[in-house]
Design a protein around this motif. Sequence first.
Motif, PDB file in Angstrom:
ATOM      1  N   VAL A 138       0.807  -1.217   0.000  1.00  0.00           N
ATOM      2  CA  VAL A 138       0.000   0.000   0.000  1.00  0.00           C
ATOM      3  C   VAL A 138       0.841   1.268   0.000  1.00  0.00           C
ATOM      4  O   VAL A 138       0.446   2.284  -0.579  1.00  0.00           O
ATOM      5  CB  VAL A 138      -1.003   0.036   1.189  1.00  0.00           C
ATOM      6  N   PHE A 139       2.027   1.218   0.629  1.00  0.00           N
ATOM      7  CA  PHE A 139       2.859   2.417   0.581  1.00  0.00           C
ATOM      8  C   PHE A 139       3.462   2.570  -0.803  1.00  0.00           C
ATOM      9  O   PHE A 139       3.518   3.657  -1.365  1.00  0.00           O
ATOM     10  CB  PHE A 139       3.967   2.360   1.641  1.00  0.00           C
ATOM     11  N   ASN A 140       3.927   1.454  -1.347  1.00  0.00           N
ATOM     12  CA  ASN A 140       4.447   1.470  -2.698  1.00  0.00           C
ATOM     13  C   ASN A 140       3.402   2.017  -3.672  1.00  0.00           C
ATOM     14  O   ASN A 140       3.735   2.747  -4.606  1.00  0.00           O
ATOM     15  CB  ASN A 140       4.829   0.044  -3.078  1.00  0.00           C
ATOM     16  N   LEU A 141       2.152   1.699  -3.420  1.00  0.00           N
ATOM     17  CA  LEU A 141       1.083   2.210  -4.260  1.00  0.00           C
ATOM     18  C   LEU A 141       1.053   3.726  -4.201  1.00  0.00           C
ATOM     19  O   LEU A 141       0.891   4.409  -5.218  1.00  0.00           O
ATOM     20  CB  LEU A 141      -0.246   1.628  -3.781  1.00  0.00           C
ATOM     21  N   PHE A 142       1.261   4.267  -3.013  1.00  0.00           N
ATOM     22  CA  PHE A 142       1.312   5.722  -2.869  1.00  0.00           C
ATOM     23  C   PHE A 142       2.456   6.298  -3.708  1.00  0.00           C
ATOM     24  O   PHE A 142       2.295   7.305  -4.400  1.00  0.00           O
ATOM     25  CB  PHE A 142       1.497   6.095  -1.398  1.00  0.00           C
ATOM     26  N   VAL A 143       3.602   5.615  -3.664  1.00  0.00           N
ATOM     27  CA  VAL A 143       4.747   6.110  -4.426  1.00  0.00           C
ATOM     28  C   VAL A 143       4.405   6.149  -5.918  1.00  0.00           C
ATOM     29  O   VAL A 143       4.630   7.146  -6.605  1.00  0.00           O
ATOM     30  CB  VAL A 143       5.983   5.221  -4.173  1.00  0.00           C
ATOM     31  N   PHE A 144       3.830   5.054  -6.398  1.00  0.00           N
ATOM     32  CA  PHE A 144       3.492   5.025  -7.818  1.00  0.00           C
ATOM     33  C   PHE A 144       2.413   6.043  -8.148  1.00  0.00           C
ATOM     34  O   PHE A 144       2.409   6.641  -9.224  1.00  0.00           O
ATOM     35  CB  PHE A 144       3.042   3.624  -8.223  1.00  0.00           C
ATOM     36  N   LEU A 145       1.511   6.243  -7.198  1.00  0.00           N
ATOM     37  CA  LEU A 145       0.464   7.251  -7.385  1.00  0.00           C
ATOM     38  C   LEU A 145       1.104   8.614  -7.592  1.00  0.00           C
ATOM     39  O   LEU A 145       0.725   9.389  -8.478  1.00  0.00           O
ATOM     40  CB  LEU A 145      -0.441   7.263  -6.151  1.00  0.00           C
ATOM     41  N   GLU A 146       2.109   8.905  -6.762  1.00  0.00           N
ATOM     42  CA  GLU A 146       2.782  10.206  -6.877  1.00  0.00           C
ATOM     43  C   GLU A 146       3.592  10.295  -8.167  1.00  0.00           C
ATOM     44  O   GLU A 146       3.613  11.326  -8.822  1.00  0.00           O
ATOM     45  CB  GLU A 146       3.687  10.441  -5.660  1.00  0.00           C
ATOM     46  N   ILE A 147       4.249   9.187  -8.523  1.00  0.00           N
ATOM     47  CA  ILE A 147       5.012   9.194  -9.771  1.00  0.00           C
ATOM     48  C   ILE A 147       4.093   9.530 -10.938  1.00  0.00           C
ATOM     49  O   ILE A 147       4.367  10.423 -11.745  1.00  0.00           O
ATOM     50  CB  ILE A 147       5.682   7.817 -10.010  1.00  0.00           C
ATOM     51  N   SER A 148       2.957   8.837 -10.996  1.00  0.00           N
ATOM     52  CA  SER A 148       2.053   9.085 -12.121  1.00  0.00           C
ATOM     53  C   SER A 148       1.493  10.502 -12.045  1.00  0.00           C
ATOM     54  O   SER A 148       1.355  11.180 -13.063  1.00  0.00           O
ATOM     55  CB  SER A 148       0.925   8.061 -12.129  1.00  0.00           C
ATOM     56  N   SER A 149       1.224  10.982 -10.837  1.00  0.00           N
ATOM     57  CA  SER A 149       0.655  12.323 -10.716  1.00  0.00           C
ATOM     58  C   SER A 149       1.642  13.368 -11.189  1.00  0.00           C
ATOM     59  O   SER A 149       1.287  14.273 -11.950  1.00  0.00           O
ATOM     60  CB  SER A 149       0.260  12.595  -9.274  1.00  0.00           C
ATOM     61  N   GLY A 186      -0.835   5.371   6.918  1.00  0.00           N
ATOM     62  CA  GLY A 186      -0.133   5.502   8.195  1.00  0.00           C
ATOM     63  C   GLY A 186      -0.945   4.872   9.327  1.00  0.00           C
ATOM     64  O   GLY A 186      -0.426   4.072  10.121  1.00  0.00           O
ATOM     65  N   PHE A 187      -2.236   5.195   9.357  1.00  0.00           N
ATOM     66  CA  PHE A 187      -3.096   4.589  10.387  1.00  0.00           C
ATOM     67  C   PHE A 187      -3.074   3.072  10.284  1.00  0.00           C
ATOM     68  O   PHE A 187      -2.948   2.357  11.288  1.00  0.00           O
ATOM     69  CB  PHE A 187      -4.540   5.090  10.213  1.00  0.00           C
ATOM     70  N   LEU A 188      -3.212   2.580   9.052  1.00  0.00           N
ATOM     71  CA  LEU A 188      -3.246   1.133   8.849  1.00  0.00           C
ATOM     72  C   LEU A 188      -1.961   0.497   9.365  1.00  0.00           C
ATOM     73  O   LEU A 188      -1.981  -0.555  10.026  1.00  0.00           O
ATOM     74  CB  LEU A 188      -3.404   0.808   7.362  1.00  0.00           C
ATOM     75  N   TYR A 189      -0.828   1.122   9.046  1.00  0.00           N
ATOM     76  CA  TYR A 189       0.459   0.570   9.460  1.00  0.00           C
ATOM     77  C   TYR A 189       0.564   0.546  10.971  1.00  0.00           C
ATOM     78  O   TYR A 189       1.002  -0.427  11.576  1.00  0.00           O
ATOM     79  CB  TYR A 189       1.596   1.392   8.847  1.00  0.00           C
ATOM     80  N   GLY A 190       0.077   1.645  11.575  1.00  0.00           N
ATOM     81  CA  GLY A 190       0.092   1.686  13.032  1.00  0.00           C
ATOM     82  C   GLY A 190      -0.753   0.576  13.645  1.00  0.00           C
ATOM     83  O   GLY A 190      -0.406   0.003  14.678  1.00  0.00           O
ATOM     84  N   LEU A 191      -1.874   0.265  13.001  1.00  0.00           N
ATOM     85  CA  LEU A 191      -2.777  -0.738  13.564  1.00  0.00           C
ATOM     86  C   LEU A 191      -2.270  -2.159  13.368  1.00  0.00           C
ATOM     87  O   LEU A 191      -2.433  -3.015  14.231  1.00  0.00           O
ATOM     88  CB  LEU A 191      -4.156  -0.612  12.911  1.00  0.00           C
ATOM     89  N   THR A 192      -1.693  -2.406  12.179  1.00  0.00           N
ATOM     90  CA  THR A 192      -1.375  -3.793  11.842  1.00  0.00           C
ATOM     91  C   THR A 192       0.108  -4.082  11.766  1.00  0.00           C
ATOM     92  O   THR A 192       0.517  -5.246  11.824  1.00  0.00           O
ATOM     93  CB  THR A 192      -1.980  -4.174  10.486  1.00  0.00           C
ATOM     94  N   GLY A 193       0.890  -3.059  11.552  1.00  0.00           N
ATOM     95  CA  GLY A 193       2.320  -3.290  11.442  1.00  0.00           C
ATOM     96  C   GLY A 193       2.742  -3.867  10.112  1.00  0.00           C
ATOM     97  O   GLY A 193       3.844  -4.406   9.991  1.00  0.00           O
ATOM     98  N   THR A 194       1.883  -3.775   9.126  1.00  0.00           N
ATOM     99  CA  THR A 194       2.293  -4.294   7.816  1.00  0.00           C
ATOM    100  C   THR A 194       1.755  -3.390   6.718  1.00  0.00           C
ATOM    101  O   THR A 194       0.808  -2.630   6.926  1.00  0.00           O
ATOM    102  CB  THR A 194       1.775  -5.716   7.596  1.00  0.00           C
ATOM    103  N   LEU A 219     -10.045   7.873   5.087  1.00  0.00           N
ATOM    104  CA  LEU A 219      -9.008   8.692   4.450  1.00  0.00           C
ATOM    105  C   LEU A 219      -8.566   8.072   3.131  1.00  0.00           C
ATOM    106  O   LEU A 219      -8.416   8.772   2.114  1.00  0.00           O
ATOM    107  CB  LEU A 219      -7.808   8.837   5.394  1.00  0.00           C
ATOM    108  N   ILE A 220      -8.344   6.761   3.145  1.00  0.00           N
ATOM    109  CA  ILE A 220      -7.916   6.105   1.909  1.00  0.00           C
ATOM    110  C   ILE A 220      -8.991   6.250   0.830  1.00  0.00           C
ATOM    111  O   ILE A 220      -8.710   6.605  -0.317  1.00  0.00           O
ATOM    112  CB  ILE A 220      -7.616   4.612   2.189  1.00  0.00           C
ATOM    113  N   ALA A 221     -10.257   6.024   1.235  1.00  0.00           N
ATOM    114  CA  ALA A 221     -11.345   6.113   0.256  1.00  0.00           C
ATOM    115  C   ALA A 221     -11.444   7.518  -0.314  1.00  0.00           C
ATOM    116  O   ALA A 221     -11.541   7.702  -1.537  1.00  0.00           O
ATOM    117  CB  ALA A 221     -12.671   5.712   0.897  1.00  0.00           C
ATOM    118  N   ALA A 222     -11.389   8.528   0.545  1.00  0.00           N
ATOM    119  CA  ALA A 222     -11.540   9.894   0.062  1.00  0.00           C
ATOM    120  C   ALA A 222     -10.364  10.279  -0.825  1.00  0.00           C
ATOM    121  O   ALA A 222     -10.534  10.913  -1.875  1.00  0.00           O
ATOM    122  CB  ALA A 222     -11.653  10.852   1.240  1.00  0.00           C
ATOM    123  N   GLY A 223      -9.155   9.903  -0.419  1.00  0.00           N
ATOM    124  CA  GLY A 223      -7.981  10.250  -1.217  1.00  0.00           C
ATOM    125  C   GLY A 223      -8.088   9.653  -2.612  1.00  0.00           C
ATOM    126  O   GLY A 223      -7.922  10.352  -3.625  1.00  0.00           O
TER     127      GLY A 223
END
Lengths: 501, 583, 78
Positions: A138-149, A186-194, A219-223
């Motif tokens: 999911v974090f990698n997805l953010f990176v690719f999201l930013e790359i494409s943006s 970030g919230f997800l990572y804090g909750l699950t650690g993965t 937050l994820i849905a709105a983003g």
Amino acid sequence: MIEALAGLLVALPLAGAALMPMVAVLRRRGTRWLAFGLHLLTFAAAAAVFARTAATGEAIAHRMGGWPGPFGIELRLDGLSALIALLVTGLSCFVASAPVDASRGATRRASPVREGLVRGALSMLVAGLVGIAATRDVFNLFVFLEISSLAVYTLVASGGGRATVAAFRYLIAGTAAGSLYLLGVGFLYGLTGTLNMDDLAARLPGVEADAALTAAVALIAAGLAIKAALFPLHGWLPDAYVFAPAPAAGFISAVMAKVSAYALLRLLGETLRGIPAGAMALETMVWLGTLGVLVGGGMALAQRDAPRMLAWSSVSAMGAILLAVGIGSPLALAGALFHVVAHALAKGCLFLGVGGLAETLGAGDRRALRGLGRRAPWTAAALTLAAFSMIGLPPTAGFSSKLLLLRASLAEGGPAGVAAFVALLASSGLAALYFLRVLEGIWFRPRPEGRPAQRLPRALAAPVLSLAVLVLLGGVFSAVVEREFVSGAVEAVAGATADER
Amino acid sequence: MNPLDWLAIPPLAHPGLWLALGALVTAIATATGVLGRRAASAPGILFAALAVFAASRAPSGSVDFRVARFDLVWYHADDLSVLFALVFSIVTLLGLLYGAHRLGPGETVAALLYAASAVATVLAGDWITFFVFWEAMAITSVALIWQGGLPESRRAGMRYLLVHAAGGAALFVGIALHASASGGVLDLGRLAATGPPFWFLLVGVGLNAAIPPLHGWLTDAYPEASTTGAVFCSALTTKTAVYALLRVFPGAEILVSLGVAMALYGVVFAVIENDFRRLLGYHIISQVGFMVAGVGIGTELALNGAAAHAYSHILYKALLFMGAGALIEATGRRRLTDLGGVFRSMPVAAILYLVGALSISGAPLFNGFISKSMTLSAAGEAHFYFAELFLSLAAVGTFLSVGLKLPWFAFFGKDRGIAVRPLPVNLLAAMAITAGLCLLYGVRPDLLYRMLPFAASYDPFTAGHLASNVQLLVGAAVLFALGFRRLAPTPTRNLDADWIYRGRPGRIARPLVTGARALGPVAQAVRSGALTAANRAIVRLAAPGALATGAVRRDPFSFRTPIGRTVLLAAMVVGWLLLASRL
Amino acid sequence: MKGILVLLAGFALLGVGLEALGLAAGEEHHGGFWNFIPLWDFAFGFVGAAILGLVARGLLKPLLARSEDWYDAAEGDR
């Protein structure tokens, strides 16, 4: 061997992004063909991956740097991811085959810097979008999201003039979207650690459904909804589509929002399924999508200039796709994915064609298209086919996808399903009104006095015609498309959700 | 083997084939000059006679034709479909004979193809074949209406075509929904009267059955057809729809109320109508109402009644339209207010018309009586007492308009000294044969009853039935004798459902009627109408201050939402999700 | 005129006679209570026709009647 291809799918265009500016400055002539070759190669890789997943029904995984499982970053292409990657890379070939400033007249050539910038950005955009489709992190997805943006901001801004403002507006909205998404992760990572999607899906049922989890989902849905232009978060879309220069606009309008819709499907429909907030988000998405279908259609009807009309009709189409994602039944997902394909082909065709013409003429007024049928019958016929697909008339791909969506919403039932059904029917009616109005001008009206003769630059004519042919083939062989392309993707999602149960 | 026995082999037993062949032969013979224009209907008459013969011997059974993965059942003959195919063929033969003196090649071909499509529709055994011929019927009937030759024929035909295209679309959606619900079973058979497929099919079929408010096309277009064209129109389109209802929705209770409403609607509008062919058009709606109600009642007797009434109706309504056409041909006038006192100049046509009028009114010994009283009895036996009452009321009104008002003001009444042209022999012969059939079936109902789909036995000639009908007619006649001055027609045009697309609302939607050419004004109307007001509200909400700038005033839809607002909306969405999932 | 009156009277008598015949023969009868009122159909024919005439002439016509070229005017620009 085939696993390496999955990595290559991202690496190849990323390398291209770095390579293009250099080549463009050093060696002008070959740039276009080199870029085309590179995109074609990526497409070939995507096709190979897709063929393999379709044949075996299994995902192809590539672990970055050899790190295993939940620890390393995993690229994995199942039927759904491979379909998106295939669509993205395939369409990029059409756009890359045209000169950078094809729409501004044959005589004008882009400067080496500009050429390099635009081609590099296009490569980067492909890398980002394919990355979003392929990653399981999911974090990698953010990176690719930013790359494409980032790549899209560059592409839109390369139009110059008002496009700069549009790009800036898009940048603000896109950054806000990225921030919301990252916060959620970030919230997800804090909750699950993965951060690995499969790992998340496995661990989330054990996590107590408290405010933090709800916030993460919201937050994820709105983003992602901003990125996917879900009504009422579509504010960036019309300007960005309208002011981007024609060859790039054809690509952006065809795939940009849809890849974000894919991300929504992956995360909400698969990873975060079963969480109350996730279900709520999906339900909200059905209603907002329904509204978007209607508002987008109504606004498109009210537009005077053709590219803006097309942009608003994209808002409507995204509404249709997202409402089907929200419904989430296999039938609805098949409809959504078929609609993604059909709409990408048709909208790419229309934006390349109309955008190219409008820029040559220096005005987007739809009346500028009058008399096109006599002047350039093939172009006009291609646009007509694509418009038929947007309306949903047989025998085009849009008809088959609309039919699937209608059936899915009817099968869903309940107030939301009925509202969606009515909205989808109404949107076809609205689309008929606004497209027939343009088509009538194209075929039956004489060219207005004092207007220059319209002609599509030859470099754009080929992609426009071939896309139109694909639209037609997709409709005629809709059963093949459904069986060979869509059903595997649907199974990928449905299978994952079935495992979870 | 006797050559005539070949007609019992399915491809040759299909009457539609003969009618279509007739069209082909007519087209070729007139185009090559083998046949003069004046004799254009001669081959048609011959082939229609063959069609009647084929239909009267059509063997039961199905023949299909496999295309891709569909079984197209193009020949499905049972008692019900053969009944309709036979009467369609008979009326085609009579109609061609009626118009033989003036039918040109175009009109003959259109009429034959129209009849062929209608016959093929009722003989279709699956939904796909049915739909194809149903649409063919819409197109060929418009071609026939266009042959009316008046400027208004062209326009009314165009409106008719567009309305039927919309109905066809509804039917198509209904079929598609049914197919997907049934898993691809497309046999034309009884369906449940529930769910979306039912409603779409009801709208699609109901439009052709002219169920108000979907009937505007009928009273709009039929009076604009030629004198002969109207005879075919009156017989085919609506009755094909009745057949479809009989086949697919027997016993759907909503049809009872719809049918009763239709019967009264047509009657009431006919009372104030001045154009006598439009008046007869309203009575098509009314009579089809009897059949629709019969389908809705759904007992064997009621279904028999609906089928029998369709059969009788085709004959007497064709006769009435022939009489109306004879009036037009003889006087050149089409309004009751322009007519009066022509009985002495055309007594034969007038008397033959009166035979039709008494038939439709349900006078004993005419063929309307034997089928109408069947429907009424079925309503009574099935305890639909109010349906029976209101249908009787419609029968009274029918006699009032068709049996009393129309003949009184056209043939009798004030003599205006109208010059009357003599009527050709073939026209009178066709009327006489039709009138003869009306009387024959009226006296020998068993000839019709033995062809009916169900075995329910019925005797119309009981003293009670006879008394009831005689009394009703006498009651209405007494009222007319006392108050006919108040029922005098006036030279006016009454608004009806076609107002929706011809009147004020039509002005907005007219682009749809006049074709894609005028689609611009729709958008213009939308743009300048309600949407603008709504939009201003949106602009106010989304971009306060934007209204003041010139750009927005020139083109209010080009406004851009400030991007901050998108972010704000995103925050609101997040807030909603947080709130909603915590509740 | 006189002939018509005689004709009407004759049919009226026929109607009465037939009803009597039906009653005498004890025919089975269906329908609402009104169907059992003697000579109901005379009254219904008369009153029904009157009601239809009133509704059509008194109610619908004032609402719906327009001049004959109304639609042509409404369709205007052709």
